[in-house]
Each structure stands twice: as structure tokens, then as C-alpha cells.
Motif scaffolding. Structure first.
Motif, PDB file in Angstrom:
ATOM      1  N   VAL A   1      29.836  33.246  26.519  1.00 36.46           N
ATOM      2  CA  VAL A   1      29.168  32.796  25.290  1.00 36.46           C
ATOM      3  C   VAL A   1      30.005  31.708  24.640  1.00 36.46           C
ATOM      4  CG1 VAL A   1      28.560  33.494  22.940  1.00 36.46           C
ATOM      5  CG2 VAL A   1      27.934  34.945  24.860  1.00 36.46           C
ATOM      6  N   ALA A   2      31.317  31.942  24.579  1.00 32.92           N
ATOM      7  CA  ALA A   2      32.205  31.016  23.905  1.00 32.92           C
ATOM      8  C   ALA A   2      32.195  29.654  24.579  1.00 32.92           C
ATOM      9  CB  ALA A   2      33.609  31.585  23.877  1.00 32.92           C
ATOM     10  N   SER A   3      32.271  29.649  25.909  1.00 34.80           N
ATOM     11  CA  SER A   3      32.362  28.342  26.581  1.00 34.80           C
ATOM     12  C   SER A   3      31.068  27.570  26.398  1.00 34.80           C
ATOM     13  CB  SER A   3      32.705  28.527  28.065  1.00 34.80           C
ATOM     14  OG  SER A   3      31.583  29.012  28.751  1.00 34.80           O
ATOM     15  N   LYS A   4      29.953  28.297  26.448  1.00 35.62           N
ATOM     16  CA  LYS A   4      28.653  27.631  26.257  1.00 35.62           C
ATOM     17  C   LYS A   4      28.562  27.081  24.825  1.00 35.62           C
ATOM     18  CE  LYS A   4      24.651  26.492  27.728  1.00 35.62           C
ATOM     19  NZ  LYS A   4      24.772  25.293  28.553  1.00 35.62           N
ATOM     20  N   ALA A   5      29.019  27.886  23.871  1.00 37.06           N
ATOM     21  CA  ALA A   5      28.933  27.474  22.473  1.00 37.06           C
ATOM     22  C   ALA A   5      29.798  26.247  22.217  1.00 37.06           C
ATOM     23  CB  ALA A   5      29.364  28.622  21.569  1.00 37.06           C
ATOM     24  N   GLU A   6      30.986  26.233  22.836  1.00 40.92           N
ATOM     25  CA  GLU A   6      31.861  25.088  22.645  1.00 40.92           C
ATOM     26  C   GLU A   6      31.217  23.818  23.166  1.00 40.92           C
ATOM     27  OE1 GLU A   6      36.108  25.826  23.937  1.00 40.92           O
ATOM     28  OE2 GLU A   6      35.619  27.505  22.600  1.00 40.92           O
ATOM     29  N   GLU A   7      30.622  23.982  24.317  1.00 40.53           N
ATOM     30  CA  GLU A   7      29.902  22.859  24.925  1.00 40.53           C
ATOM     31  C   GLU A   7      28.856  22.321  23.955  1.00 40.53           C
ATOM     32  OE1 GLU A   7      27.546  23.234  28.771  1.00 40.53           O
ATOM     33  OE2 GLU A   7      29.495  24.156  29.265  1.00 40.53           O
ATOM     34  N   ASN A   8      28.065  23.251  23.418  1.00 39.79           N
ATOM     35  CA  ASN A   8      26.982  22.862  22.502  1.00 39.79           C
ATOM     36  C   ASN A   8      27.516  22.162  21.274  1.00 39.79           C
ATOM     37  OD1 ASN A   8      24.907  23.854  24.064  1.00 39.79           O
ATOM     38  ND2 ASN A   8      25.020  25.902  23.159  1.00 39.79           N
ATOM     39  N   LEU A   9      28.610  22.696  20.751  1.00 45.23           N
ATOM     40  CA  LEU A   9      29.164  22.132  19.525  1.00 45.23           C
ATOM     41  C   LEU A   9      29.662  20.707  19.765  1.00 45.23           C
ATOM     42  CD1 LEU A   9      29.498  22.997  16.652  1.00 45.23           C
ATOM     43  CD2 LEU A   9      31.812  23.743  17.154  1.00 45.23           C
ATOM     44  N   LEU A  10      30.268  20.502  20.944  1.00 41.41           N
ATOM     45  CA  LEU A  10      30.727  19.158  21.284  1.00 41.41           C
ATOM     46  C   LEU A  10      29.551  18.191  21.342  1.00 41.41           C
ATOM     47  CD1 LEU A  10      33.521  19.584  23.964  1.00 41.41           C
ATOM     48  CD2 LEU A  10      33.690  18.529  21.691  1.00 41.41           C
ATOM     49  N   LEU A  11      28.474  18.676  21.933  1.00 38.88           N
ATOM     50  CA  LEU A  11      27.250  17.866  22.011  1.00 38.88           C
ATOM     51  C   LEU A  11      26.770  17.473  20.624  1.00 38.88           C
ATOM     52  CD1 LEU A  11      25.036  19.462  24.796  1.00 38.88           C
ATOM     53  CD2 LEU A  11      25.576  17.036  24.541  1.00 38.88           C
ATOM     54  N   VAL A  12      26.793  18.482  19.716  1.00 33.75           N
ATOM     55  CA  VAL A  12      26.321  18.254  18.350  1.00 33.75           C
ATOM     56  C   VAL A  12      27.137  17.166  17.679  1.00 33.75           C
ATOM     57  CG1 VAL A  12      26.270  19.278  16.062  1.00 33.75           C
ATOM     58  CG2 VAL A  12      25.436  20.560  18.014  1.00 33.75           C
ATOM     59  N   MET A  13      28.457  17.286  17.826  1.00 32.56           N
ATOM     60  CA  MET A  13      29.310  16.345  17.131  1.00 32.56           C
ATOM     61  C   MET A  13      29.078  14.921  17.629  1.00 32.56           C
ATOM     62  SD  MET A  13      30.348  18.573  15.255  1.00 32.56           S
ATOM     63  CE  MET A  13      31.442  17.685  14.176  1.00 32.56           C
ATOM     64  N   GLY A  14      28.591  14.826  18.858  1.00 33.97           N
ATOM     65  CA  GLY A  14      28.328  13.499  19.398  1.00 33.97           C
ATOM     66  C   GLY A  14      26.901  13.023  19.179  1.00 33.97           C
ATOM     67  N   THR A  15      26.101  13.836  18.484  1.00 34.59           N
ATOM     68  CA  THR A  15      24.698  13.468  18.322  1.00 34.59           C
ATOM     69  C   THR A  15      24.546  12.220  17.465  1.00 34.59           C
ATOM     70  OG1 THR A  15      24.211  15.789  18.317  1.00 34.59           O
ATOM     71  CG2 THR A  15      22.417  14.338  17.709  1.00 34.59           C
TER      72      THR A  15
END
Lengths: 203, 783
Positions: free
Chosen positions: B241-255
């Protein structure tokens, strides 16, 4: 408007720091229970109890608010329509007493100026742990022009008295106000609803 | 003689009371004392009758003698038989006793047999267990050598489920030494297996090898390590869950800010996180149920929730930072304190963030509801046989998990800020709508009513979309305050400026200037209702405000109904606690009460209009009635018929006056206003009537006038006119009488369907208005 069978309807809102026993006071009064290990209230709880005072049915809507800071904006929204506020502190907790002026500022800001405020020191069953003397609280309530009472939700001390006395005062207040209102302007269609909070009348 | 005979037995009865029927009812002394012939005869007669009766009884008894004798014979014959029976009975008793003893003997043997059988079974069981134990011991060793951990674990499981007392007993036997050694080996194997499984699991977890992870996860419960297995497995899941969430958060910050979802990107991120966890639960629930049994899902989710909280914290922290949430809240608070408009935060700027927060909360509520449902149903299966206390205990665990998790607390905090900001948004936008109020010709209401309700609906709708009942109730409360205090105050103040009073002449001028205003407004398109300069604008403003007030009252009820059905939907989806319904109902009924306050305001406004605009004009028109004589003769009567002296002009005046209101007011209000006007006319007309004098024809004239008036008024209102004019109609009837006494044809028992609205005193008063009626006749009337 439902055609319920009552002569008066009052909204009572309990406020005060977290953990002073607001929920226990309400439970004791409405259900006769003292649930040990009561969790913190989330948002607001809502109870109804109908009592009879001098042959008149009085429906009390009791809003039990969460004391925690993060629910403040929710609880504040209930002040204005309240007929009475029960400001509660814990006699074994100096901090809860010291926060009272802050609560009074909230009342000043959000509640109707006609609201009746009662100061309640709860947990008198824990007398050996008392941190706030009765005299101090009495002086404070006098200075603020509040009715003052000490209770124990656990031992059921003064709980009934607190709510019933309050109901009595609300009734006499309501009578006076409708009287004043009626003299000022007879409002057609006002019916039974006790809306003595009306601030402006057409003259 | 007859009397004596009748008296005789009564006297005899008195004497011989209680005597048996066999002895005579007449005593010897009594017979000896009889001296009269008649008495003697009577006594004799009675004695004869008695004798006859006794004779009869004796005969009957004698007749029975033969039957009794035959019965006696039968009895004597039965004697020997009875003796036989007694002997038989004694024999039978002996046999029964014997059988009984025999039976008891047999059953005690059966009991002994049963006991023996049970012991035998136990012995076999123990032998089996001991064999099992040996088998397990051998099996574990082999399985471990072959790295067949499932098999090894199965053996250990078998060993663990053996009755410990059996093992203890076995050790005390002759072969205790061997068993002891076996047991020791087995325990060692158990420990070894535990270590191996843990190690293997950790390795598989590190390598992210799901099949191996699941393989060893299934072994833990066999070794009695349920908690450990679940916690280790959760650890693995949390990592994912954590690794997936981190991935998502990185994506968000780059949106990119131009992205379509940019405005709700944090809500979307939370959604992804929740969906991920939900999927994990969904996928692994069956394996947990199968290998760990029901009631264990709570433990798994409790572990997962820790990771969920950690990730939520990250997302929310980023949200607060990126969106400047706290600073915006601070600004709102400052703006609420300060009244100067220059430093106020622009409410429109808050719009996107408010939407995003409610969406975030809605997602959280959805997720929390999901895990609540899953855990509840899992507990239900697990606790189907459990006591009430255990069930309550489990419920408490669940509540604690849901209420105390960081996710809940974080969302409560965000919503707390949200409510303050939404309230500010609503209040400020409503103020703006009031400030920008405009009125377009042809419309009954001005722009602010629609605008204000649009805003209130939007804000409550947004609060509703958060799925938080407390948040919704708070915004309903705030809306009630804004409508009742702020907005009602605005309308109240407008009405307080009043409807400019105009005299009759002013009014006539008013019509022409209203026309010119209409022209100018047609050119401008609309005109301002704020700066009231001319009387006409003031009038217009007053009428528009009345319409506004009425629409407000209607809109509030509509809003309440809409919200009711929206809330029903929300509640039926399982959101909100047990009191949610009651809370919403209470808050909504407070809102509905405001609708009545607007109604009251409307009523007061109409009363004001009636007393300042209608009454001052209608009164002089009615007073003109006084200048028209009703004490008239034939000639004047026909002259009146040709040239109407009063009523036609009155009707024209009324019509002219009401045209203005009819155009400017909503049909409902206009109707209420005409209702007020007709009441006013009825009262005023009654007053002038009582000041006039009438001849017979004058009465007829008044009757005609009244009929025309009523006919006209009936066409302009939907109110029942007849009732309001009932008193006047009855007065007209009285004024039309031929003679004073004719009233009696209509009064009292003769009144028929007519209900008199006049008191006897009033009837006399009206009769006295007729110049041709003599006051003595009126006085003499019995009413």
C-alpha cells in the motif's frame, strides 16, 4: 410542523471542555444510565426527553456537543437556536474551569442574547480530587450572572434538578416573552411555536 | 268452614314444626282440646288423609322386599369368589416383585457394561493419540527434512490439538521415558518450524514473492500463531500500500495545474489510496477467512489502518501545504473579525478548495463505511455463538478503530475548518447578492432572492456532498441564521421604509408618472432598487420587496423538501449514526420555522400597505356616501337610477387603485391585499351607513348600491365576499322593510337559514335610521 403532544419545546445545548462529563449528564438524565468508559463525543449527539412540569408537557431537545477543539465549528452552529446553554466544567480539573471565560466569549459571539446559561460543576462524587472550590465557582457565576449548580452524573446528584429547574425557568421566560411579543404586535399564524427569539417586529 | 279448614293446617304446622312425616301432624292433646264439630271434622279428615299416605308408603316398602332379598342371595354367592381373587392378587404381587428385582439387576449390569465401553473407547483414543503423537513426531521429522512445511505444520497442528492431559497421563505410564523423549523432539520441531516459517516468510516478503508469502501465511495458524501471522501478513500488505501511495503522491506533485482534475487532485489521491486498501481487503479476505477463521478480519484491517493513517497524513499534509489551507482559514477568520471590506478574502477564491475538502471527506466516509461493513459482517459470522458481552466488546473495538483512527480525526479537523470557511463564503456571497440586487421590469421579484437561494442551496449541497451528517446539519443551521437574521433583516429594512402615502390627487399623478417611469425603464432595460429617489421607485421597491418576501417563504419550504429527500437518500446508503435522521429533522424544522417568519413579515408588510396606501384613499371615497342623501322620494330615486350618485365612481376608483397593485404584486399577495381591502371597505361602509338616514326608497337605493359593490368585489378576489359583507347585507334588508314589525318575519324562530350577525340593539339602531319608522314602534319590538 408535526402535531406532537407537548406544550413547550426547548432546545438545550451542553458545552464545555472535553471530558468534563457532558455526555454522562445527558445520559443520566435521559436514560438513567451512567455508562463507564464513555468515549469522546463525535460532533453532536441528540436526545429528547419529555417532562411534565405543573401539568404541562415540556419537550426538551438536548444537544450534547463534542468538547474537542476540532468540532468547535460544528457546535457553534447550534448556539443561536438554543434556548438554554449548560456550560459544564469538571470540579477536579482546574483547566476546565480556567477555560470558562473562553466559552463565555463564544456564547457572547454566537448565542442569542436571550439565552439562559447555567454553569455546572460536574463530578462531585470525586470530592477528594476537587481542584475548584464551590466558593470560587459561585463567585464566578455571580459575576457572570449565571445560575450555578454542582452535579454528579455518576451518583445522579442534582442532575434531575438541573434539567427540571432549567425547564421551569424556560417556561416562565417563554411566558413573559410571548406576553411582551403579544403586546408589541399580535403575530398571526405564530401558533404554538415558541419563537421568542424574534428580534425585530414591525411597528 | 272453608276458612277454618284453611286455618287449621297453618295452626297445626305451627305446633308440630319439625315433626317427622311419619308421626301425625296433630297431637293427641290438640285433638282432645277440640270442641267444635267443624274442627273435629277437619281434624278427622286430615288424619284419614295421613293414614292413607302412610299406608301407601308401607305398601311401597313391602314391594321392595323381594328385590332386596334376591340381591342378598347374589351377595352370598359371591363370597367364595372373593377369596379366590385375594389369593390371585397375592400371587401377582409376588411375581411383580421378582421381576422388578430381576430388571434392576440387569440394568446395573448394563450400566457397568456402558462404563466399560466408555473406558475402552478412551483407552483406544489414548492409544490413538499416543500413536498419533508418534506418527506426528516421525512425520514432522520427515516433512522438515523434505522441506514440506505444510505437512510439518499439519503434524504440529495435530499435536497441538491433542488433549494435553492425555499426553500427561501417557508420560506417567511404563513407556513414559520414550514418550517424554518423543515429546521433547516434537516441541523442538515445533520451535524449529516456527523459526523456519518466520524466516521464510520474511524472505518472501522482502522479495515481494506473493505466492510464497501466502504459502507461509497459511502455515501460521496451524502453529497457533494467528496474531503473528496476521501481523506479518499485514506488514507485507502495508508495504505494498505504501509503495503504491508514494508513487501516486509523486504523480500528484508533478501534476500540471491545467489538468482537468487538478482542482481535486488531492481528493483523487485519497480515493486511489482508499481504493487500493479496499482492493487489498477484498482480495485477501477469503484467504484469511479460510485459514484463520471468521472474526479475524478486524485484526488485519487494524494493521492496515495504521498504514492508511500514515499515508493519509502525508496526502493531507501536502494538501494543506499546496492549497494553503490553514492560511486561507486564518484569513477567513480575520475577515470575519474585521468589518473593513478592503482586507477581506474574496469568497470566490475559496470555492475550489471547499469543493475539494468535501470530496475528500466523502471519500473517507465511503472508505470507513466499507471497512465498517466488512468487519461487522465478519464479526457477525465469528460471534454467532458468542455471548452478548463478547459481541459488545467487539462492537467497541470496531467503534474505537473507526472513531480514533487518524483518518477520522484528520478529516474532522479539515471539516471543522471547512464549515467556518463555507459559512463565510455563504455570508459574504449573500451580502454581495444583496448589494448587487437589481430589478428587471416585468419581473415580480428582484435578482437577490434567486441569487441568495442559489447560494444557500449551493453551500448546503456542498456540505451534503461531504457525506458528513454533522457537517450538513451545521451548514443547515448557518443557512437558517443567514436567512433569518441577515437576509430577513435586509427585506425588513426595505419594508420599514414604507409605502409612500399618497393622497387621491397624488395618486392620479402617480399613474401618469408611473407611465413615464415605465418608458424610461424600457430604455434602460432595468432600474435600480437601491437608491430610492422618487415616490414611484419607493412604491415599486416596496411591492417588489413584498414579492421577494413571499418567494423567500416559498423557497425555504421547497429547499426543506429537497433536502429531506436528499438526506433520505444519503441515510439509506448507510451514512450517519443512529440519530442522524433525528438531527437532520430538527435542523430542518428550524429552517422551516424561518419560512413562517417570512410569512409574518409579508403579513405585516401587507397591513402596512393597506393602512398607508389603501385606507387613506378608500376612506374618503366611502365618506362621499354621506353627501348622497338616502332620504329620498320617487323623483330622486329615478334620478339616481339615471345618474349614479356614488357607487359607480367608487368602483372605478377602486379599480384604478388596484391596477397598480395587480401589476406589481404576485397573484397570491394581490389576492391577500384585496382581501384586506374588502374587509376595510365593509368596516368603513358600515360606519358611514350608521351616520346616514334613509327613506323606504333610500333603503332600496342602498340595497342596489351594495349589490353592485359586492358584484364588483367578487370579480376581483377569490376570497368569499359574502361573509365579509354579511352584516351590511343584513342592514340593507332591515332598511328595506315595509313596516317595523316586518322584522319579526325574519327574526328569531322565523330566521330560517339566515344567521343574524347583528345584535338586537344593532337591529334597533339600523331600524332607527329609517326616518319613516316611529321610535315607539322600534322600542316596542320584542327581539
Amino acid at each position: 410542523m408535526s402535531m406532537e403532544d407537548y406544550d413547550f419545546l426547548f432546545k438545550i445545548v451542553l458545552i464545555g471542555n472535553a471530558g468534563v462529563g457532558k455526555t454522562c449528564l445527558v445520559r443520566r438524565f435521559t436514560q438513567g444510565l451512567f455508562p463507564p468508559g464513555q468515549g469522546a463525543t463525535i460532533g453532536v449527539d441528540f436526545m429528547i426527553k419529555t417532562v411534565e412540569i405543573n401539568g404541562e408537557k415540556v419537550k426538551l431537545q438536548i444537544w450534547d456537543t463534542a468538547g474537542q477543539e476540532r468540532f468547535r465549528s460544528i457546535t457553534q452552529s447550534y448556539y443561536r437556536s438554543a434556548n438554554a446553554l449548560i456550560l459544564t466544567y469538571d470540579i477536579t480539573c482546574e483547566e476546565s474551569f480556567r477555560c470558562l471565560p473562553e466559552w463565555l466569549r463564544e456564547i457572547e459571539q454566537y448565542a442569542s442574547n436571550k439565552v439562559i446559561t447555567v454553569l455546572v460543576g460536574n463530578k462531585i462524587d470525586l470530592a477528594d480530587k476537587r481542584e475548584v472550590s464551590q466558593q470560587r465557582a459561585a463567585e464566578f457565576s455571580q459575576a457572570q450572572d449565571m445560575y450555578y449548580l454542582e452535579t454528579s452524573a455518576k451518583e445522579s446528584d442534582n442532575v434531575e434538578k438541573l434539567f427540571l429547574d432549567l425547564a421551569c425557568r424556560l417556561i416562565s421566560e417563554a411566558r413573559q416573552n410571548t406576553l411582551v411579543n403579544n403586546v408589541a404586535s399580535p403575530l398571526p399564524g405564530e401558533g404554538k411555536s415558541i419563537s421568542y427569539l424574534t428580534c425585530c417586529n414591525f411597528n | 268452614m272453608a276458612a277454618a279448614a284453611a286455618a287449621g293446617p297453618r295452626a297445626a304446622g305451627g305446633d308440630g314444626g319439625g315433626s317427622s312425616p311419619a308421626s301425625s301432624s296433630l297431637s293427641m292433646e290438640r285433638i282432645e282440646s277440640l270442641t267444635e264439630l267443624a274442627d273435629l271434622e277437619a281434624a278427622y279428615g286430615r288424619l284419614c288423609a295421613e293414614e292413607k299416605a302412610v299406608q301407601g308408603e308401607l305398601d311401597a316398602l313391602l314391594e321392595q322386599q323381594s328385590t332386596i332379598e334376591s340381591k342378598m342371595v347374589a351377595f352370598q354367592r359371591m363370597g367364595p369368589n372373593l377369596q379366590l381373587i385375594e389369593e390371585d392378587a397375592q400371587q401377582l404381587a409376588g411375581m411383580i416383585t421378582f421381576t422388578c428385582n430381576l430388571a434392576e439387576n440387569v440394568s446395573s449390569k448394563v450400566r457397568q457394561l456402558d462404563l466399560a465401553k466408555n473406558r475402552l473407547y478412551q483407552a483406544i483414543q489414548r492409544a490413538d493419540d499416543i500413536l498419533d503423537l508418534k506418527f506426528c513426531m516421525d512425520g514432522v521429522q520427515t516433512a522438515l527434512r523434505n522441506e514440506d512445511y505444510e505437512q510439518a505444520a499439519a503434524h504440529i497442528h495435530r499435536y497441538l490439538s491433542l488433549d494435553k492431559s492425555v499426553i500427561e497421563l501417557s508420560r506417567q505410564g511404563k513407556e513414559g521415558g520414550i514418550i517424554d523423549a518423543n515429546l521433547k523432539l516434537l516441541q523442538e520441531a515445533e520451535q524449529r518450524l516456527k523459526t523456519i516459517v518466520t524466516e521464510k516468510f520474511d524472505t518472501a516478503m522482502k522479495q515481494g514473492d506473493l505466492p510464497q508469502v501466502e504459502r507461509f501465511f497459511k502455515i501460521f495458524p496451524l502453529l497457533g500463531l494467528h496474531e503473528e501471522g496476521l501481523s506479518k501478513f499485514s506488514e507485507y500488505l502495508c508495504k505494498q500500500v505504501a509503495s503504491k501511495a508514494e508513487e501516486n503522491l509523486l504523480l500528484v506533485m508533478g501534476t500540471d495545474m491545467s489538468d482537468r482534475r487538478a482542482a481535486v487532485i488531492f481528493a483523487d489521491t485519497l480515493t486511489l489510496l482508499f481504493e487500493g486498501i479496499a482492493r487489498v481487503v477484498e482480495t485477501h479476505q477469503p484467504i484469511v477467512e479460510t485459514y484463520y477463521g471468521p472474526g479475524r478480519l478486524y485484526t488485519l484491517i487494524k494493521h492496515l489502518q495504521v498504514e492508511c493513517d500514515r499515508q493519509v497524513e502525508k496526502v493531507v499534509d501536502n494538501f494543506i501545504k499546496e492549497r494553503d489551507y490553514h492560511r486561507q482559514f486564518q484569513q477567513v477568520q480575520n475577515s470575519m473579525m474585521r468589518s473593513s471590506s478592503t482586507e477581506k478574502i474574496e469568497p470566490r477564491e475559496l470555492d475550489p478548495i471547499l469543493t475539494e475538502v468535501t470530496l475528500m471527506n466523502a471519500r473517507s466516509e465511503l472508505y470507513l463505511r466499507f471497512i465498517k461493513r466488512r468487519i461487522t459482517s465478519d464479526f457477525e459470522v465469528g460471534d454467532s455463538m458468542a455471548s452478548e458481552e463478547v459481541k459488545q466488546e467487539h462492537q467497541k473495538y470496531l467503534d474505537k478503530l473507526l472513531n480514533n483512527c487518524l483518518l477520522s480525526r484528520t478529516m474532522q479537523e479539515l471539516i471543522g475548518y471547512y464549515i467556518t470557511m463555507e459559512e463565510y463564503f455563504m455570508r459574504e456571497t449573500v451580502n454581495k447578492a444583496v448589494a448587487m440586487d437589481s430589478y428587471e421590469k416585468g419581473q415580480l421579484t428582484s435578482s437577490m432572492v434567486d441569487d441568495v437561494f442559489y447560494i444557500v442551496k449551493k453551500c448546503i449541497g456542498r456540505a451534503l456532498s461531504s457525506s458528513s451528517i454533522d457537517c450538513l446539519c451545521a451548514m443547515i443551521n448557518h443557512s437558517t441564521t443567514v436567512l433569518e437574521s441577515n437576509f430577513r433583516e435586509v427585506l425588513y429594512n426595505k419594508l420599514k421604509q414604507g409605502f409612500p402615502a399618497t393622497t387621491f390627487q397624488d395618486f392620479q399623478r402617480g399613474v401618469t408618472s408611473a407611465v413615464s417611469i415605465m418608458h424610461s425603464s424600457l430604455q434602460q432595460g432595468k432600474f435600480d432598487t437601491k437608491g430610492i429617489e422618487s415616490t414611484d421607485e419607493a412604491k415599486q421597491s416596496f411591492l417588489v420587496t413584498l414579492n421577494n418576501v413571499e418567494v423567500c417563504s416559498e423557497n425555504i419550504m421547497t429547499l426543506k423538501k429537497t433536502l429531506e429527500s436528499d438526506c433520505t437518500k444519503l441515510l439509506s446508503q448507510g451514512f450517519g449514526g443512529e440519530q442522524a435522521q433525528a438531527k437532520i429533522e430538527s435542523c430542518l424544522s428550524d429552517m422551516a420555522a424561518v419560512s413562517n417568519k417570512f410569512r409574518d413579515l409579508l403579513q405585516e408588510g401587507l397591513n402596512e400597505l393597506n393602512s398607508t396606501a389603501i385606507k387613506p384613499q378608500v376612506k374618503p371615497w366611502i365618506n362621499l356616501f354621506l353627501s348622497v342623501s338616502h332620504n329620498i322620494e320617487e323623483e330622486e330615486f329615478s334620478d339616481y337610477e339615471a345618474n349614479d350618485p356614488w357607487v359607480q365612481q367608487f368602483i372605478i376608483n377602486l379599480e384604478q387603485q388596484m391596477t397598480e397593485f395587480k401589476a406589481g404584486l404576485s397573484p397570491v399577495i394581490y389576492d391577500t391585499l384585496t382581501g384586506l381591502m374588502t374587509s376595510l371597505i365593509a368596516i368603513e361602509l358600515e360606519k358611514v351607513l350608521l351616520k346616514s338616514t334613509f327613506s323606504r326608497l333610500g333603503g332600496l337605493q342602498f340595497d342596489k348600491e351594495l349589490r353592485s359593490l359586492i358584484a364588483y368585489l367578487t370579480t376581483v378576489t377569490t376570497w368569499t365576499i359574502r361573509d365579509k359583507f354579511a352584516r351590511l347585507s343584513q342592514m340593507a334588508t332591515i332598511l328595506n322593510l315595509e313596516r317595523v314589525t316586518e322584522i319579526l318575519d325574519y327574526w328569531g324562530p322565523n330566521s330560517g337559514p339566515l344567521t343574524w350577525r347583528l345584535t338586537p340593539a344593532e337591529v334597533r339602531q339600523v331600524l332607527a335610521l329609517r326616518m319613516d319608522f316611529r321610535s315607539e314602534d322600534i322600542k316596542r319590538l320584542r327581539l
